[in-house]
Enzyme design. Structure first.
Site, PDB file in Angstrom:
ATOM      1  N   LYS A  78       0.868  -1.179   0.000  1.00 46.81           N
ATOM      2  CA  LYS A  78       0.000   0.000   0.000  1.00 46.81           C
ATOM      3  C   LYS A  78       0.900   1.222   0.000  1.00 46.81           C
ATOM      4  CE  LYS A  78      -4.424   0.957   0.076  1.00 46.81           C
ATOM      5  NZ  LYS A  78      -5.567   0.219  -0.440  1.00 46.81           N
ATOM      6  N   ASP A 107      -6.964   4.322  -4.531  1.00 47.36           N
ATOM      7  CA  ASP A 107      -7.647   4.138  -3.241  1.00 47.36           C
ATOM      8  C   ASP A 107      -8.281   5.490  -2.933  1.00 47.36           C
ATOM      9  OD1 ASP A 107      -7.827   2.148  -0.776  1.00 47.36           O
ATOM     10  OD2 ASP A 107      -7.361   4.073   0.119  1.00 47.36           O
TER      11      ASP A 107
END
Ligand code: NAP
Length: 446
Positions: A129, A169
């Site tokens: 991430k 995201d």
């Protein structure tokens, strides 16, 4: 640390001690470790070989300065992150979040979750991430582009089709992926499509990627309902958020016969008893980038600064952000008759909320299973890029629905096998662990 298997107590203590301020990361680790007792009883090698300890420590963490110039000519300095968590199953894979709340701890919790989620998809992708504390809200297109270009000027050296493949995201949609990919292409002088996913259809993207996380969550819920002889038909649904995941969750619920009566953003929520007008919502959020208060359509009403979870529903789909649904919200949902909660967002329900759902026998589907459709479709995008092919919408959506069905069934059979029938949290954590842990053991101490 009540409830943790004795072999895991030290691991959790080490995680808390090493990075004492990363509370969201601790929360995500605890939630997984808490399910693993029965696995260690059956397979002691996972604890003995330090594989679980290894799973809690990222392979690599990158923090970098992101300087850029705003429209007034002022230099701005943001912080960029990429946490490459685990590459036992494939290249690192996971989204980028641009939001002022982003810290290293946020990115680590998301990267940890991503590792288990990606494992559940059974596709060849590891977990990662990244992101920045940059806030794209109220920034001009030019500012967003210059920020993305500066961000990629550092990130490019860490990513690639076989290394690490970022996607979107919160705060990173197709516009940002475009600017990031453009800069990557310019710096590397390569049209390496497989280095980023979430691209536009005409420049290497996949059909259904935009819709995938929201659609996937609803496919997962549809499978839960079908297993109980029910369907979405006539169900009243509340969705939090009004971003990418929320919008396409609403779309699929409507297609399957349910009515979404409320959705939100960080300023409040709207209730529309006739069902949310999806065209109006898309125009407001995807095109005008406006606030949910501007969703004006009688008899809809806007409620400022309150929780959307006070709206009665049969099914709740938290699709906004982490820890947005707490114990008070959970009690209210239970009292109002909610029978099923599925996480479209990552870790939106606090541990107390999850305990209350369990206690009230509300079916609860955790994000690492229920929202895996986004990353699964990203992996399908990588497959299409690798073969220089592109599939139709129908073909891709069918694959997504099949993958969500398989994840659902895997969670249920695993939960059953390890003594927690019907418990999707246990099923997801255990099934996610086994695949990645076996790969780590096979690859040796690396
Ligand atoms: P997004 O397009 O940026 O939308 C986020 C939405 O949540 C916005 O409407 C935002 O409102 C709202 N929000 C943020 N904080 C909130 C709060 N405290 N209360 C109420 N609403 C709030 O992001 P997204 O891509 O939909 O992601 C949403 C969640 O899904 C995240 O947890 C993300 O990690 C997860 N997820 C996303 C994907 C994907 O493919 N995009 C895949 C898997 C999981 P404001 O505009 O007011 O901030």
């Amino acid at each position: 640390m009540t409830g943790l298997d004795e072999k895991l107590v030290d691991i959790y203590a080490e995680v808390s001690r090493r990075d004492p301020r990363e509370t969201e990361f601790h929360q995500a680790v605890y939630e997984v470790l808490n399910s693993l007792g029965p696995v260690l009883a059956k397979h002691p090698r996972y604890a003995d070989s330090a594989v679980i300890r290894g799973l809690c420590e990222p392979e690599r963490q990158i923090i970098f300065r992101v300087p850029w110039v705003d429209d007034r000519g002022t230099v701005q300095i943001n912080r960029g992150f990429r946490v490459e968590f685990n590459s036992a199953l494939g290249p690192f894979k996971g989204g980028l979040r641009f939001h002022p709340s982003v810290t290293l701890g946020t990115i680590k919790f998301l990267g940890f979750e991503q590792t288990f989620k990606n494992s559940l998809t059974a596709l060849p992708i590891g977990g990662a991430k990244g992101g920045s504390d940059f806030d794209p809200k109220d920034r001009s297109d030019g500012e967003v582009m210059r920020f993305c270009q500066s961000f990629m000027t550092e990130l490019y050296r860490h990513i690639g089709e076989y290394t690490d493949v970022p996607a979107g995201d919160i705060g990173v949609g197709m516009r940002e992926i475009g600017y990031l990919f453009g800069q990557f292409k310019r710096i590397t002088n390569r049209y390496e499509s497989g280095a980023l996913t979430g691209k536009g259809i005409t420049w290497g993207g996949s059909q259904v990627r935009t819709e995938a996380t929201g659609y996937g969550t609803v496919f997962f819920v549809d499978r839960i309902l079908a297993a109980r002889g029910e369907s979405f038909d006539g169900k009243r649904v509340v969705v939090s958020g009004a971003g990418n995941v929320a919008i396409y969750a609403i779309e699929k619920v409507q297609q399957l016969g349910g009515t979404v009566v409320a959705c939100s953003d960080s300023s409040g929520y709207v209730v529309d008893e006739n069902g949310i007008d999806l065209d109006a919502l898309k125009e407001l959020k995807e095109i005008r980038r406006g606030r949910i208060s501007e969703y004006a359509r009688a008899p809809a009403r806007f409620v400022e600064g309150r929780s959307v979870w006070e709206v009665p529903c049969d099914i709740a789909l938290p699709c906004a952000t982490q820890n947005e649904l707490n114990g008070t919200d959970a009690s209210r949902l239970v009292d109002n008759g909610c029978r099923l909660v599925a996480e479209g967002a990552n870790m939106p329900c606090t541990p107390e909320a999850v305990r209350l759902f369990e206690h009230a026998e509300v079916v609860f589907a955790p994000g690492k299973a229920a929202n895996a459709g986004g990353v699964a479709t990203s992996a399908l995008e990588m497959q299409q890029n690798a073969s220089r092919d592109s599939w139709t919408f129908e073909e891709t959506e069918t694959q997504l629905a099949d993958i969500m069905g398989r994840i659902h069934d895997l969670c249920l059979t695993t939960a059953d096998e390890y003594g927690s029938p019907g418990n999707y949290v246990a099923g997801a954590n255990i099934a996610g662990l086994i695949r990645v842990a076996d790969a780590m053991l096979a690859l040796g101490v690396v």
